[in-house]
Motif scaffolding. Structure first.
Motif, PDB file in Angstrom:
ATOM      1  N   LYS A 135       0.852  -1.189   0.000  1.00  0.00           N
ATOM      2  CA  LYS A 135       0.000   0.000   0.000  1.00  0.00           C
ATOM      3  C   LYS A 135       0.886   1.237   0.000  1.00  0.00           C
ATOM      4  O   LYS A 135       1.655   1.461   0.930  1.00  0.00           O
ATOM      5  CB  LYS A 135      -0.933  -0.004   1.216  1.00  0.00           C
ATOM      6  CG  LYS A 135      -1.959   1.123   1.204  1.00  0.00           C
ATOM      7  CD  LYS A 135      -2.912   1.004   2.378  1.00  0.00           C
ATOM      8  CE  LYS A 135      -3.948   2.125   2.357  1.00  0.00           C
ATOM      9  NZ  LYS A 135      -4.895   2.043   3.493  1.00  0.00           N
TER      10      LYS A 135
ATOM     11  N   SER B  23       3.666  -1.826   6.566  1.00  0.00           N
ATOM     12  CA  SER B  23       2.710  -2.253   5.548  1.00  0.00           C
ATOM     13  C   SER B  23       2.921  -3.711   5.162  1.00  0.00           C
ATOM     14  O   SER B  23       4.035  -4.244   5.225  1.00  0.00           O
ATOM     15  CB  SER B  23       2.852  -1.369   4.308  1.00  0.00           C
ATOM     16  OG  SER B  23       2.072  -1.872   3.235  1.00  0.00           O
TER      17      SER B  23
ATOM     18  N   THR C 271      -2.320   4.009  -7.058  1.00  0.00           N
ATOM     19  CA  THR C 271      -2.246   2.667  -7.644  1.00  0.00           C
ATOM     20  C   THR C 271      -0.808   2.369  -8.059  1.00  0.00           C
ATOM     21  O   THR C 271      -0.146   3.196  -8.680  1.00  0.00           O
ATOM     22  CB  THR C 271      -3.168   2.549  -8.860  1.00  0.00           C
ATOM     23  OG1 THR C 271      -4.511   2.815  -8.462  1.00  0.00           O
ATOM     24  CG2 THR C 271      -3.095   1.149  -9.458  1.00  0.00           C
TER      25      THR C 271
ATOM     26  N   SER D  65      -3.919  -2.003  -5.947  1.00  0.00           N
ATOM     27  CA  SER D  65      -4.858  -0.903  -5.778  1.00  0.00           C
ATOM     28  C   SER D  65      -4.412   0.004  -4.630  1.00  0.00           C
ATOM     29  O   SER D  65      -3.585  -0.388  -3.802  1.00  0.00           O
ATOM     30  CB  SER D  65      -6.262  -1.443  -5.491  1.00  0.00           C
ATOM     31  OG  SER D  65      -6.303  -1.992  -4.184  1.00  0.00           O
TER      32      SER D  65
ATOM     33  N   GLU E 232      -5.891   0.522  -2.022  1.00  0.00           N
ATOM     34  CA  GLU E 232      -6.232  -0.151  -0.769  1.00  0.00           C
ATOM     35  C   GLU E 232      -5.277  -1.297  -0.447  1.00  0.00           C
ATOM     36  O   GLU E 232      -5.403  -1.942   0.595  1.00  0.00           O
ATOM     37  CB  GLU E 232      -7.657  -0.692  -0.833  1.00  0.00           C
ATOM     38  CG  GLU E 232      -8.734   0.380  -0.948  1.00  0.00           C
ATOM     39  CD  GLU E 232      -8.801   1.016  -2.324  1.00  0.00           C
ATOM     40  OE1 GLU E 232      -9.181   2.195  -2.418  1.00  0.00           O
ATOM     41  OE2 GLU E 232      -8.459   0.316  -3.315  1.00  0.00           O
TER      42      GLU E 232
END
Length: 602
Positions: free
Chosen positions: A254, A269, A288, A309, A311
């Motif tokens: 991310k 992360s 992205t 993505s 997210e």
């Protein structure tokens, strides 16, 4: 009165001489005025931005008048400075004044003389980025010390008597002024260890220009590097080096926004593991990530793309370049990219016919367009340099250094292939831009802007290591005709500083020369100057190379291309390590402490 004839004659002559000495007997005497002569020349000056420096000239002769002049560079014309009519000239040091020459014209009724020219060197204000008590004692004026790092700070005391080598520095600059600097140092008392423990340090800057407190994080990963874009998104590639097994490569799942605590967020992360170390990524404006990897031995394996993505959700890997047995050395665009509508060029050589081929990857559209061949190399061509790809909108430039088997083995031809897809047309050009006097022996950099200004810079070494450069303009496709050698290139020239001295691309960290390209086609070069100074030269598309911009002085080491970052306006954030000077007379420095400095240069 009567006198002897001879005596009278002598008295008459004496009277005439006395009369002449008195100006003929009419009024007071007039002193003889000599032409002016310089007795003390103006001296070269150096100081930080915002400081006031003074140039002074001294001259002999009566009734002296002064007029100071300035010139913007060594070959520029001198012009009068309005109101500068005293023996002393005061100048406020600013970025625009760096490298300016000043001289004085001294006149009187008997003549005029011109002093030597003195150069003003402006050091750009910098800040120290580290952790601990102030340490740098020899620094440029205007420096603010935030923190520094020593071997005792990180527990490195047993296996080495100096602060260990830092890893490559990452410097990131966003469009809104935010910035992030990352570097690392080995920790522990043994070397090597498996895995390698080290200290990661992150320092971020807000859009107002204020730096936040540094983050210090102890980790065991090896060789991290940042990937970022102009919108302030940043991600991290990490590699765990196992001495007894393999390289394990991962990328932050991310992307994060630059700001306080971003280092901890990146390290905490989740990660996406990549099966090979030859990998890279792009980040789009919404965060992205597009991660690709290409095995070093590409001829029997595919090249893949994976989308993550904002997210942190990763898509299945997609083959973007199939292993046909003929694909060799794929190269991906090194230009900044984050536009959804932009397509990324991928260039490779087809070993079946030695052609240079290109595909365009449009991840948002889930499409790959096969454009075909950009150029064809000699049938017996052998690679003699690194292949690179740059692009700006509809213009793609592929750099291919290939020995043709016919020229002298010392000569490596530099092929520059251009694909122009502006105005819904497609024109291609291919040309060797160098000759035996400017052979390629190192990396190549390209500046290309949206209107076709194209500058190529490369390392060449015959008798000395120098930087060569050549320029052309890609014509408007509406008036152009595709074909070999259709572009008119300038004769390759050696890049020189403002004093006419050859710029030697010294590698202060034994890596590549300290050169970085920017998102709008700017190129920044950091290079050493006499008297322990560091200078910067910036190339702006359509305008050429700037004057030398001095930004550091004193003992400086461990400098790499990651120490520079540029934005679209050509502003540069430069970072460098400075050492504490223990004895200014002998130049002895403290090898156990380093302070990381940062300067903004426009």
């Amino acid at each position: 009165m009567f006198c002897h004839v001879g005596t009278c004659r002598i008295l008459a002559i004496a009277a005439l001489l006395a009369l002449a000495a008195c100006g003929g007997g009419e009024g007071a005497s007039t002193p003889v005025v000599l032409p002016p002569a310089i007795t003390s020349q103006p001296q070269a000056m150096g100081d930080g931005t915002g400081s006031t420096v003074q140039f002074r000239v001294e001259a002999s002769g009566g009734e002296l008048a002064y007029q100071w002049q300035k010139a913007s560079g060594k070959n520029a014309a001198f012009v009068d400075i309005q109101g500068a009519t005293a023996a002393t000239l005061s100048v406020v040091a600013s970025g625009d004044a760096d490298g300016t020459l000043y001289r004085a014209v001294v006149t009187n009724p008997a003549g005029r003389t011109i002093s030597d020219a003195a150069t003003l060197t402006v050091f750009f204000s910098a800040r120290a980025l580290s952790v601990g008590a102030p340490a740098v004692s020899w620094r440029i004026p205007g420096t603010t010390e935030l923190v520094s790092l020593s071997s005792s700070d990180i527990g490195t005391t047993d296996w080495i008597d100096r602060l260990p080598d830092f890893g490559p520095v990452d410097t990131v600059l966003a469009a809104d002024g935010r910035a992030l600097v990352r570097w690392s140092a080995m920790t522990g008392s043994e070397y090597p260890r498996d895995p390698f423990p080290h200290r990661e340090v992150f320092v971020s800057r807000g859009p107002s220009g204020s730096w936040f407190p540094a983050e210090q994080l102890d980790v065991t990963m090896w060789m991290p590097r940042l990937v970022a874009n102009e919108s302030g998104w940043v991600s991290m590639f990490k590699q765990d080096m196992r001495l007894t097994s393999y390289w394990r490569s991962t990328v932050t799942a991310k992307a994060q926004q630059i700001g306080p605590g971003v280092g901890a967020q990146l390290l905490a992360s989740s990660e996406l593991e990549i099966p090979d170390e030859n990998s890279g990524a792009w980040i789009a404006s919404d965060g992205t990530q597009f991660v690709r990897w290409a095995p070093a031995a590409i001829r029997d394996r595919d090249t893949y793309l994976q989308v993550i993505s904002p997210e942190g959700i990763a898509s299945p890997a997609q083959s973007i370049l199939s292993s046909s047995g003929n694909v060799d050395a794929p190269a991906f665009s090194e230009s900044a990219w984050e536009d959804r509508a932009d397509a990324l060029p991928i260039v490779w050589k087809d070993v079946a016919d030695n052609s240079i081929n290109v595909k365009f990857l449009a991840p948002y559209l889930n499409s790959i367009s096969d454009t075909g061949k950009m150029a064809r190399l000699p049938s017996n061509a052998v690679s003699c340099g690194k292949n690179r790809v740059f692009h700006n909108g509809a213009l793609t430039v592929a750099i291919w250094a290939e020995y043709d088997g016919k020229s002298a083995i010392e000569f490596c031809p530099l092929h520059v292939s251009v694909l122009d897809q502006r105005n819904h047309r497609q024109l291609s050009y291919d040309q060797v831009v160098n000759d035996a006097t400017s052979t390629v022996t190192g990396p190549v950099w390209v500046s290309i802007d949206s209107v076709g200004n194209l500058e190529v810079l490369w390392v060449s070494e015959r008798w000395q290591r120098v930087l060569m450069h050549s320029h052309t303009s890609v014509p408007d496709p509406e008036r152009a005709t595709s074909g070999s050698n259709a572009l008119v290139w300038s004769v390759p020239q050696t890049l020189k500083d403002d004093n006419g001295e050859t710029i030697s691309p010294l590698r202060l960290d034994r890596r590549d020369p300290v050169i970085r390209t920017g998102p709008a086609g700017h190129i920044a070069i950091a290079f050493p100057k006499p008297h322990d100074r560091l200078a910067l030269k910036i190339y702006t598309p359509g305008q050429g190379w700037s004057a030398d911009k001095h930004f550091a002085t004193g003992y400086v080491d461990m400098l790499g291309s990651g120490n520079l970052a540029l934005d679209r306006s050509g502003k540069v954030l430069a970072t460098y390590f400075a050492a504490t000077v223990l004895n200014s007379f002998t130049g002895a420095v403290d090898h156990k402490r380093r302070t990381l400095m940062a300067a903004v240069i426009e």
